[in-house]
Design a protein around this motif. Sequence first.
Motif: not given
Length: 386
Positions: A303-323
């Motif tokens: 829900f708040a990825p801190s690795f490079p590009g993580g926030a953009q990926l999360a945004g593109a997937m509706g706000g969170a990355l899969p587990p």
Amino acid sequence: MTALALALLATITVSPGPDAQERLQAALIEAAPGDTVRLGPGRFELTDGLSLDVDKVTVRGAGRDATVLSFKGQKGAGEGLLVTSDDVVLRDFAVEDSKGDGIKSKGADRIVYYNLRVEWTGGPKETNGAYGVYPVSSTDVLVDKVLVRGASDAGIYVGQSKNIVVRNSVAEKNVAGIEIENSYYADVHGNVARHNTGGILVFDLPNLPQMGGHSIRVFDNQVTDNDTPNFAPKGNIVASVPMGTGVMVMANRNVHVFGNTLANNASSNVMLIGYRQPFDDKNYNPLIRQVVIRDNKHGRAGFAPSFPGGAQLAGAMGGALPPVFWDGTGEAVVVAETDVPTLTLGLPSPSTPLDQAKPSLAKFDAARAAEPAPVVLPASMEAAIR
């Protein structure tokens, strides 16, 4: 053991008070194989590190909150306690505020760490010692009922060793909670890794005497709420661990992660990656191989990825990355989780720039690689803690 042999064994008791440094170090030097150095209850105010190089010695306190070895006044920068002998049992005491590592053992076979506490009492700080308990270059290692807080690298770390059990322990508010590095045959189970930067790490690194880590089982652990900002000194490999990592497997072979409870890890519950730093070791393999992720219980993650590009990926997937997150490198990676999606970056190699990633939700063959056999330690080690 004969009655005569038993009679020759000694218990050396050391209590806190004036000259505790000299009396305790003398007891560790003068102990004979089979002896017990018993630490009385109270607080030992120490000004220098301690060392033990005698085989078959037990160092036993009155309890991990009752007997405290305090190194707040330590003048040197070394570890609190260094062990370089075999068949040693360390149990029932605490080490606080060492300038370097809390307890380190090197080349110490059949080493037991039992019911210990290692803590930096000022909370997470870059100036804290790197490792809480730190067995390295050993065969047969048992870490059981250990609590570590505040290590600036890893709370419980086992490196370049084989035949390892880490169980029933708690690691919290460290950079890495539990780390198995460049090691063979390890069972990590029944532990709690919470409020670290990353919960449990299984790494293999180049340019070390032992490489090619393999045959690791990580199971039945609680890896949750790993939310401490990374406070490792710059340049350390764990300084790149994203805050909110649950379990991370990097450049290792035959690693099985199963039956764990994984939740509230802001970057990922499980992260599978190759080694991305430059290296010149021709014998090093930077890829993960034969990694199986199965039958874990997943809660909120990504829900708040801190690795490079993580926030953009999360945004593109509706706000969170899969587990589960995989960089796409490696081979024979199996994720057999029910209704748990896996994000892959589709990278062909760890050296591929992240801007060339092709993110997608990965699908895996349900076939599984053979699980490593359980680690069996010598009966004498189990007997030592009964």
